[in-house]
Design an enzyme around this catalytic site. Structure first.
Site, mmCIF file in Angstrom:
data_model
loop_
_atom_site.group_PDB
_atom_site.id
_atom_site.type_symbol
_atom_site.label_atom_id
_atom_site.label_comp_id
_atom_site.label_asym_id
_atom_site.label_seq_id
_atom_site.Cartn_x
_atom_site.Cartn_y
_atom_site.Cartn_z
ATOM 1 N N ALA A 11 0.691 -1.106 -0.407
ATOM 2 C CA ALA A 11 -0.391 -0.196 0.166
ATOM 3 C C ALA A 11 0.954 1.326 0.230
ATOM 4 C CB ALA A 11 -0.872 -0.026 1.106
ATOM 5 N N CYS A 12 0.342 2.333 -0.412
ATOM 6 C CA CYS A 12 1.033 3.866 -0.640
ATOM 7 C C CYS A 12 -0.109 4.656 -1.571
ATOM 8 C CB CYS A 12 2.121 3.692 -1.683
ATOM 9 S SG CYS A 12 1.491 3.834 -3.340
ATOM 10 N N GLY A 13 0.449 5.921 -0.926
ATOM 11 C CA GLY A 13 -1.019 7.027 -0.887
ATOM 12 C C GLY A 13 -2.166 6.616 -2.331
ATOM 13 N N GLY A 15 -1.400 4.368 -4.791
ATOM 14 C CA GLY A 15 -1.229 3.080 -5.318
ATOM 15 C C GLY A 15 -0.577 2.568 -6.005
ATOM 16 N N MET A 44 -4.188 3.464 -0.749
ATOM 17 C CA MET A 44 -4.392 3.543 0.797
ATOM 18 C C MET A 44 -5.976 3.111 0.860
ATOM 19 S SD MET A 44 -1.730 3.462 3.451
ATOM 20 C CE MET A 44 -2.530 3.694 4.612
#
Length: 95
Positions: A11-13, A15, A44
């Site tokens: 996951a990241c801010g 995607g 996220m």
């Protein structure tokens, strides 16, 4: 953790960039460790809806507080997302 078909979310801010890098590294590490895993790269927002269906969620350590600590998924935070050894050590703690 039992070596079944694990569901791992990177996951990241947004995607896109960071989560894709994590995904590639996690796939390599899981193969090295002898685990079978489906690894997804998500934002996220997308990940929060999957906290109870994934086995592991891995993200930057700065984002881990965003997740529900009571979720089914084990939350893994990594400080240096480019460091395969750090990612491997973090994953090994929850496998």
């Amino acid at each position: 953790m039992e070596n079944k078909n694990l569901h791992i979310i990177a996951a990241c801010g947004n995607g896109m960039g960071t989560s894709m890098l994590i995904k590639i590294k996690v796939e390599k590490i899981m193969k090295e460790l002898g685990y079978t895993a489906k690894v997804e790269a998500l934002s996220m927002g997308q990940t929060k809806g999957m906290e109870h269906s994934a086995d592991i969620i891995i993200s930057s350590i700065h984002l881990t507080s965003e997740f529900n600590p009571n979720a089914k998924a084990k939350i893994v935070g990594v400080l240096n997302l480019m460091d395969e050894n750090e990612i491997k050590q973090a994953l090994s703690k929850v496998l």
